[in-house]
Scaffold this motif. Sequence first.
Motif, mmCIF file in Angstrom:
data_model
loop_
_atom_site.group_PDB
_atom_site.id
_atom_site.type_symbol
_atom_site.label_atom_id
_atom_site.label_comp_id
_atom_site.label_asym_id
_atom_site.label_seq_id
_atom_site.Cartn_x
_atom_site.Cartn_y
_atom_site.Cartn_z
ATOM 1 N N ARG A 165 -7.801 9.493 3.564
ATOM 2 C CA ARG A 165 -8.423 10.202 2.449
ATOM 3 C C ARG A 165 -9.022 9.612 1.400
ATOM 4 O O ARG A 165 -9.748 9.939 0.617
ATOM 5 C CB ARG A 165 -7.103 11.071 2.165
ATOM 6 N N ASP A 166 -8.691 8.444 1.372
ATOM 7 C CA ASP A 166 -9.151 7.333 0.204
ATOM 8 C C ASP A 166 -10.377 6.625 0.506
ATOM 9 O O ASP A 166 -10.865 5.854 -0.210
ATOM 10 C CB ASP A 166 -7.983 6.420 -0.269
ATOM 11 N N TYR A 187 0.903 -1.419 -0.028
ATOM 12 C CA TYR A 187 -0.189 0.012 0.121
ATOM 13 C C TYR A 187 0.861 1.258 -0.063
ATOM 14 O O TYR A 187 2.117 1.050 -0.039
ATOM 15 C CB TYR A 187 -0.861 -0.006 1.290
ATOM 16 N N GLY A 188 0.289 2.416 0.037
ATOM 17 C CA GLY A 188 0.755 3.663 0.069
ATOM 18 C C GLY A 188 2.086 3.773 -1.001
ATOM 19 O O GLY A 188 2.063 3.349 -2.132
ATOM 20 N N ARG A 189 2.967 4.366 -0.628
ATOM 21 C CA ARG A 189 4.437 4.588 -1.530
ATOM 22 C C ARG A 189 5.500 3.657 -1.327
ATOM 23 O O ARG A 189 6.458 3.821 -0.526
ATOM 24 C CB ARG A 189 4.883 6.276 -1.164
ATOM 25 N N ASP A 244 -3.199 8.992 4.289
ATOM 26 C CA ASP A 244 -3.576 8.849 2.624
ATOM 27 C C ASP A 244 -4.701 7.911 2.684
ATOM 28 O O ASP A 244 -5.635 8.042 1.823
ATOM 29 C CB ASP A 244 -2.447 8.366 1.892
ATOM 30 N N ALA A 276 1.885 9.190 7.772
ATOM 31 C CA ALA A 276 1.344 9.699 6.453
ATOM 32 C C ALA A 276 0.710 8.885 5.503
ATOM 33 O O ALA A 276 -0.327 9.127 4.875
ATOM 34 C CB ALA A 276 2.898 10.661 5.803
ATOM 35 N N GLU A 277 1.179 7.762 5.254
ATOM 36 C CA GLU A 277 0.508 6.938 4.284
ATOM 37 C C GLU A 277 -0.758 6.365 4.920
ATOM 38 O O GLU A 277 -1.761 6.089 4.158
ATOM 39 C CB GLU A 277 1.442 5.477 4.197
#
Length: 234
Positions: A169-170, A113-115, A166, A162-163
């Motif tokens: 937010r999704d 997931y994420g970055r 995110d 931070a992830e």
Amino acid sequence: MDFPAPLVSARLVRRYKRFLADVVLDATGEEVTVHCANPGSMLGLQTPGARVFLSLSDNPSRKLKYSWELIEADGALVGINTAHPNRLVEEALVAGRVPALGGFAALRREVKYGRNSRVDLLLEAADGAKTYVEVKNVHLMRRPGLAEFPDSVTARGAKHLAELADMVRDGHRAAMVFLVQRPDCTRMTLARDIDGAYGAAFDAARAGGVEAYAVGCSVTPQGITVDRRVDLID
């Protein structure tokens, strides 16, 4: 989580290069080098002469056959092996010991997931709703009864926060679970003096809807079990 075999007692000589420690085995008096699965500073948990407990591997290809599991500190046994927290939290979730994160239909580990990251645990509800869960190990105690995280600067930890934000937010749910691997703490807070950037990232994540929970463990030479909620002081 039960240890698969009785732990071996020893006395700590020194910890060095982050992942190595020298100990003297109680049974034989032999000094050996053991693996220390902990990337943090282990502040307050590496006093020479302290009693430690080791697991013994039966893998003949391992260079170091012992792994450091526990240490006696402040009158309590403390778990220092950071390879265990994900499993411990998973066991607690399945057993319903974290009610706020209950009700899931499936649990998956290490999901991308994420970055370019992997979330520790992904909970999926019957209707497909997802909860992303990151787990952090906690064993620092500088004041009686108060656990703190982190014990060293953790840019990776801030990235995970931070992830998680995110994911919220999704449209998903996300949570940070702090696992306190010591039985002598009833509260937990952030060590903002050690890593102010992590504290700021935590505040931002909470403002963005990321949930945070802290749970505590009983720790014995036989095993480690999540057995209580720990009050999280932001």
